[in-house]
Design a protein around this motif. Structure first.
Motif, PDB file in Angstrom:
ATOM      1  N   GLN A   1       1.340   4.126  -2.854  1.00 36.59           N
ATOM      2  CA  GLN A   1       1.090   5.537  -2.549  1.00 36.59           C
ATOM      3  C   GLN A   1       2.245   6.404  -3.037  1.00 36.59           C
ATOM      4  OE1 GLN A   1      -1.715   7.150  -0.376  1.00 36.59           O
ATOM      5  NE2 GLN A   1      -2.309   5.641  -1.859  1.00 36.59           N
TER       6      GLN A   1
ATOM      7  N   VAL B   1     -17.540  -6.725  -5.896  1.00 33.38           N
ATOM      8  CA  VAL B   1     -16.401  -7.659  -5.956  1.00 33.38           C
ATOM      9  C   VAL B   1     -16.821  -8.983  -6.612  1.00 33.38           C
ATOM     10  CG1 VAL B   1     -15.115  -6.639  -4.036  1.00 33.38           C
ATOM     11  CG2 VAL B   1     -16.710  -8.477  -3.558  1.00 33.38           C
TER      12      VAL B   1
ATOM     13  N   VAL C   1      -9.346   9.756  -7.462  1.00 33.01           N
ATOM     14  CA  VAL C   1      -8.510  10.670  -6.660  1.00 33.01           C
ATOM     15  C   VAL C   1      -7.937  11.781  -7.554  1.00 33.01           C
ATOM     16  CG1 VAL C   1      -6.309  10.837  -5.417  1.00 33.01           C
ATOM     17  CG2 VAL C   1      -7.987   9.129  -4.739  1.00 33.01           C
TER      18      VAL C   1
ATOM     19  N   TYR D   1     -20.527  -3.545  -0.915  1.00 29.58           N
ATOM     20  CA  TYR D   1     -19.605  -3.792  -2.023  1.00 29.58           C
ATOM     21  C   TYR D   1     -19.522  -5.271  -2.407  1.00 29.58           C
ATOM     22  CZ  TYR D   1     -18.293   1.055  -1.682  1.00 29.58           C
ATOM     23  OH  TYR D   1     -18.341   2.418  -1.696  1.00 29.58           O
TER      24      TYR D   1
ATOM     25  N   PHE E   1       0.839  -1.201   0.000  1.00 33.00           N
ATOM     26  CA  PHE E   1       0.000   0.000   0.000  1.00 33.00           C
ATOM     27  C   PHE E   1       0.872   1.248   0.000  1.00 33.00           C
ATOM     28  CE2 PHE E   1      -2.315   3.321   2.316  1.00 33.00           C
ATOM     29  CZ  PHE E   1      -3.477   3.395   1.571  1.00 33.00           C
TER      30      PHE E   1
ATOM     31  N   ASN F   1     -12.770  -1.768   0.395  1.00 36.48           N
ATOM     32  CA  ASN F   1     -13.969  -2.074  -0.401  1.00 36.48           C
ATOM     33  C   ASN F   1     -13.686  -3.088  -1.491  1.00 36.48           C
ATOM     34  OD1 ASN F   1     -15.302  -0.158   1.084  1.00 36.48           O
ATOM     35  ND2 ASN F   1     -15.201   1.430  -0.477  1.00 36.48           N
ATOM     36  N   ASN F   2     -12.505  -2.960  -2.089  1.00 36.90           N
ATOM     37  CA  ASN F   2     -12.161  -3.834  -3.211  1.00 36.90           C
ATOM     38  C   ASN F   2     -11.686  -5.214  -2.786  1.00 36.90           C
ATOM     39  OD1 ASN F   2     -12.662  -2.998  -5.806  1.00 36.90           O
ATOM     40  ND2 ASN F   2     -10.993  -1.529  -5.801  1.00 36.90           N
ATOM     41  N   SER F   3     -11.404  -5.371  -1.510  1.00 35.47           N
ATOM     42  CA  SER F   3     -10.958  -6.677  -1.020  1.00 35.47           C
ATOM     43  C   SER F   3     -12.106  -7.684  -1.154  1.00 35.47           C
ATOM     44  CB  SER F   3     -10.536  -6.546   0.446  1.00 35.47           C
ATOM     45  OG  SER F   3     -10.544  -7.811   1.052  1.00 35.47           O
TER      46      SER F   3
ATOM     47  N   ALA G   1      -8.213   3.344  -6.422  1.00 36.28           N
ATOM     48  CA  ALA G   1      -8.852   4.655  -6.259  1.00 36.28           C
ATOM     49  C   ALA G   1      -8.175   5.749  -7.083  1.00 36.28           C
ATOM     50  CB  ALA G   1      -8.843   5.045  -4.782  1.00 36.28           C
TER      51      ALA G   1
ATOM     52  N   ILE H   1     -16.025   5.860  -3.542  1.00 43.02           N
ATOM     53  CA  ILE H   1     -14.734   5.899  -4.242  1.00 43.02           C
ATOM     54  C   ILE H   1     -14.475   4.665  -5.106  1.00 43.02           C
ATOM     55  CG2 ILE H   1     -13.375   4.879  -2.339  1.00 43.02           C
ATOM     56  CD1 ILE H   1     -12.204   7.858  -4.426  1.00 43.02           C
ATOM     57  N   SER H   2     -15.025   3.532  -4.727  1.00 40.50           N
ATOM     58  CA  SER H   2     -14.660   2.291  -5.421  1.00 40.50           C
ATOM     59  C   SER H   2     -15.220   2.251  -6.838  1.00 40.50           C
ATOM     60  CB  SER H   2     -15.136   1.099  -4.615  1.00 40.50           C
ATOM     61  OG  SER H   2     -14.413   1.073  -3.412  1.00 40.50           O
TER      62      SER H   2
ATOM     63  N   LEU I   1      -8.734   7.885   1.028  1.00 47.42           N
ATOM     64  CA  LEU I   1      -9.605   7.308  -0.012  1.00 47.42           C
ATOM     65  C   LEU I   1      -8.998   6.030  -0.591  1.00 47.42           C
ATOM     66  CD1 LEU I   1     -10.775  10.596  -1.777  1.00 47.42           C
ATOM     67  CD2 LEU I   1     -12.123   9.115  -0.287  1.00 47.42           C
ATOM     68  N   PHE I   2      -7.680   6.002  -0.767  1.00 44.39           N
ATOM     69  CA  PHE I   2      -7.026   4.780  -1.238  1.00 44.39           C
ATOM     70  C   PHE I   2      -7.241   3.642  -0.239  1.00 44.39           C
ATOM     71  CE2 PHE I   2      -4.477   7.246  -4.314  1.00 44.39           C
ATOM     72  CZ  PHE I   2      -4.452   6.358  -5.370  1.00 44.39           C
ATOM     73  N   TRP I   3      -7.128   3.991   1.019  1.00 45.64           N
ATOM     74  CA  TRP I   3      -7.263   2.975   2.077  1.00 45.64           C
ATOM     75  C   TRP I   3      -8.696   2.426   2.111  1.00 45.64           C
ATOM     76  CZ3 TRP I   3      -9.704   3.462   7.101  1.00 45.64           C
ATOM     77  CH2 TRP I   3      -9.445   2.388   7.950  1.00 45.64           C
ATOM     78  N   VAL I   4      -9.674   3.335   2.010  1.00 48.85           N
ATOM     79  CA  VAL I   4     -11.084   2.914   1.996  1.00 48.85           C
ATOM     80  C   VAL I   4     -11.350   2.022   0.788  1.00 48.85           C
ATOM     81  CG1 VAL I   4     -13.455   3.750   1.666  1.00 48.85           C
ATOM     82  CG2 VAL I   4     -11.948   4.908   3.263  1.00 48.85           C
ATOM     83  N   ASP I   5     -10.800   2.446  -0.352  1.00 49.05           N
ATOM     84  CA  ASP I   5     -11.024   1.673  -1.575  1.00 49.05           C
ATOM     85  C   ASP I   5     -10.392   0.290  -1.487  1.00 49.05           C
ATOM     86  OD1 ASP I   5     -11.630   1.406  -4.529  1.00 49.05           O
ATOM     87  OD2 ASP I   5      -9.450   1.211  -4.534  1.00 49.05           O
TER      88      ASP I   5
END
Lengths: 657, 121
Positions: free
Chosen positions: A8, A537, A194, A533, A4, B29-31, A190, A136-137, B22-26
């Protein structure tokens, strides 16, 4: 966690390298260390210029048949930055453009103003982030369509050809494709929303610097920042368009105000001197030819940048470009009409600025790119015909005032009209001020385009045009509210005081409190409750399952009505924009104004029918993806379909060809 | 530090915090597993006559029971403990001999919910 963090770092590095540094170095080459632009302006403008620079580098690659890859992008951008830096070093000893002291203090705020600006920026981020955290997804249909072409760019190492579809414009994909190539991030992450979030914030900040430059009043600029950044911060065309992937609008609402800003800067300096009121004009004229030369030089440079950004806008979004054309044409005509007595002076100054080497180079270069090197898909007769003419549907016949109230907020609409009226009143004395006329034209023309499109002979969805009204109406609202409550002591006279200062302040607090609560509650209501979600998925997992087990000989159809995030399915296959086939919304099959094929409806809704059998054969479809809660029974009854995949939200059927 | 530098730094910090969040939330969610409750059953080879199938578990339930039917007749049954996030491949080709009917059906149950996949011959 390590992964992660790595992602980033890669994302931010790519973001700075692609979307900030090229514009920053370009500004350095042009202005050096000059104070003609404040730090904040340089920061904001760098992003807009970077978008245009990136586009033109990629178009050049396309024309020269150079593959778009990680090394070629890095080399191209580095060469551009090195060249810009070289020009900056070369010009260091030459005369620099500089401005009056009053211009330097324009961006100097009191402690209260600074605190207010920081608070507004914080609130804007907070509200938008709260909304986006729920949306966001990768789920939105439009974003899925756009990301297909961005991924296509990454996989094919060239700009997308869109299979001839006129709905897409290359500028909507270049940023995402480039950052995708450099960072290696998945399009299912994201990063696309973003980036749009960042562009949305930049659009808001552009409104701030534009308002400050035009009105030269910090409080109007701060109010405009509040109206566009905090109040109604979620509704279209803002964060809802970010999560919805309405890329053209988001980029357009950054590049269009930026273009206006640059045009205003280009014309404010050359039109101010001879057209100023008596006395002021003479004072400025006494300053001698040197200051005029500086102004002319600045004007040439700003006009070059304005044209450059305009080309970037035309490569990014057709609707925004069309709206810009209408506004700009009206602005020019209005300006000439309002100053018809000085038309000779105006034309001679414009001639001097426009027919100068930097402006002509950018203008002619842009035209060559536009028509000979990389022409946008929408420049064709059929695309133009669909946008021009009498409205073909009720949704294109214009919005009512009630529609507009819903679209941009009741109070912002009311205050905007009020601001428009006040501005029109003030234009008597400000007729030479290009900025004032720009804001007036921006608000008035978009309102007319949305309210009475027949006047302009355009045939486009009126609600899409109405969405553009919120930015100019935010400025007009700020201007209107400022006009009412500015300096009440002067307004009422020292001795008369029909409304004491405290009463005026109280009125301001009440009205402003009402507007603030309404605007904030609108955003709060728009934030959805925690989304589920699981369906999303499941769509992605089942798509990956099919992608691993099928090839180009297999035909696939999926359902758009009941499968979550279905427009993203094609990113798993990358076998064409229209692969897999899709059963669209049911109402579309009944649209009498636009008859469409029926096979995609028959193949899922009635797979056993004779029409359907022919459709399966013609399209060579052998896999069907549906939601078993809605579309399962019709397949289970038929022996030729095998139920090969089952999860709560997705079932896949296989029909042996 | 000038006022504008303060504004720019503030913007950069807010952007970094907002987008990282937002990356962390996504990512959550995507997991396929985080906060999710679903499982799937599918044939490993959909286009041919292989009966091998997989159970993919992304729910909190772990005990799965499966039954194999040749037409209406149950010809085999078994159970499997499958952890969240695990995919269990079940090799039926070796277990099942000739099929008498024109359809083979596999039903899988987690004790609450039953899903079925089938192939027609």
């Amino acid at each position: 966690m390590l992964n992660f963090l790595q992602n980033q770092i890669l994302f931010y590095a790519a973001l700075v390298f692609v979307l900030f540094l090229p514009g920053h170095f370009l500004l350095l080459a042009i202005f050096g260390k000059s104070k003609i632009l404040s730090q904040l302006e340089k920061f904001i403008i760098s992003f807009g210029l970077s978008i245009a620079v990136l586009d033109f580098i990629l178009f050049a690659y396309s024309g020269l048949k150079i593959s778009i890859s990680r090394p070629s992008i890095i080399i191209g951008l580095l060469l551009f930055m090195a060249a810009s830096f070289g020009i900056y070093r070369f010009r260091l000893r030459k005369n620099r453009l500089d401005y009056e002291e009053s211009e330097r203090t324009l961006f100097s705020f009191s402690r209260h103003q600074l605190a207010l600006i920081l608070l507004i920026i914080f609130l804007a981020f907070f509200i938008k982030t709260a909304f986006l955290s729920q949306t966001i997804s990768p789920n939105a249909t439009d974003l899925g369509h756009h990301m297909y072409w961005s991924k296509w760019m990454v996989e094919n190492h060239r700009l997308p050809d869109y299979d001839g579809l006129p709905d897409f414009i290359v500028g909507e994909q270049t940023i995402f494709g480039t950052i995708g190539i450099l960072s290696g991030l998945s399009f299912f992450s994201a990063f696309p929303p973003v980036i749009l979030h960042l562009v949305n914030i930049l659009g808001i900040l552009t409104v701030f610097i534009l308002t400050l430059r035009i009105f030269k009043k910090k409080n109007i600029a701060i109010l405009s920042l509040l109206f566009v950044g905090v109040l109604y911060a979620v509704t279209a065309p803002q964060s809802k368009f970010v999560s919805g992937g309405v890329i053209g609008n988001i980029l357009g609402n950054f590049l269009m105000p930026l273009a206006f800003y640059l045009y205003c800067r280009a014309f404010e300096s050359i039109f101010s001197t001879p057209l100023l009121p008596p006395g002021e004009g003479a004072r400025r004229a006494d300053e001698g030819a040197e200051s005029t030369n500086v102004e002319i030089s600045a004007s040439k440079i700003f006009l070059s940048l304005a044209i450059f950004v305009t080309f970037g806008l035309f490569y990014t979004h057709h609707l925004t470009a069309l709206i810009f054309l209408f506004v700009f044409a009206f602005l020019v005509l209005f300006f000439l009409a309002a100053n018809c007595k000085d038309i000779k002076i105006i034309l001679s100054k414009v001639w001097k600025v426009f027919f100068s080497p930097p402006v002509l180079a950018i203008f002619i270069g842009g035209l060559i790119f536009f028509f000979f090197i990389f022409t946008p898909n929408y420049i064709n007769p059929s695309a133009v015909n669909t946008a021009v003419g009498a409205p073909s549907k009720a949704s294109r016949e214009g919005l009512t005032i009630a529609n507009l109230r819903t679209s941009i907020g009741e109070d912002r609409l009311g205050l905007g009209f009020f601001g428009l009226a006040i501005l029109l009143f003030h234009l008597r004395k400000k007729r030479w001020d290009f900025g004032y006329l720009a804001v007036f034209s921006w608000g008035a023309i978009i309102f007319l385009l949305a309210f009475a499109p027949r006047l302009f002979f355009i045939n486009l969805p009126s609600d899409r045009i109405g969405n553009y009204l919120s930015y100019p109406f935010s400025i007009l609202s700020a201007y209107g509210i400022y006009a009412v409550f500015k300096n009440p002591a002067l307004k009422n006279g020292k001795n008369q005081k029909p409304f004491g200062n405290s009463l005026v302040r109280l009125a301001f607090m009440i009205i402003f409190g009402f507007i603030f609560i309404k605007g904030i509650s609108d955003s709060a209501e728009a934030i959805p409750i925690q989304n589920d979600y699981d369906g999303l998925v499941e769509t992605f997992r089942s798509s990956a399952y099919l992608a691993e087990r099928t090839n180009t000989d297999d035909g696939i159809i999926k359902d758009h009505n009941y499968i979550a995030g279905d427009s993203w399915i094609k990113l798993f296959f990358m076998r064409g924009y229209k692969y897999p086939l899709s059963r669209g919304y049911f109402k579309r099959y009944d649209d009498t104004t636009k008859p469409r094929e029926m096979c995609t409806l028959y193949m899922i809704s009635n797979p056993g029918g004779k029409d359907s059998e022919q459709c399966y054969s013609d399209t060579k479809t052998d896999f069907v993806m549906v939601n078993p809660r809605y579309d399962s029974v019709q397949f289970r009854k038929l022996n030729e379909f095998n139920q090969i995949y089952m999860s709560p939200e997705v079932a896949i059927y296989y029909k042996d060809k | 530090m000038t006022q504008q530098t303060k504004i720019i730094i503030f913007l950069i910090i807010l952007l970094a915090v907002s987008s990282s969040y937002l990356f962390w939330v996504d990512a959550k969610n995507n997991s396929f597993d985080y906060g999710k409750d679903w499982w799937a059953v599918y044939f490993d080879e959909p286009k041919n006559l292989s009966w091998n199938f997989s159970i993919e578990n992304h729910s909190d339930k772990n005990n799965f029971k499966y039954e194999i039917f040749d037409g209406e007749n149950k010809i085999s049954e078994d159970s499997a403990i499958i952890a969240k996030g695990e995919v269990r491949k079940i090799n039926l080709d070796q277990k099942i001999g000739g099929i008498e009917s024109k359809k083979i059906t596999i039903t899988v149950s987690d004790g609450m919910e039953t899903k079925e996949i089938y192939k027609n011959l």
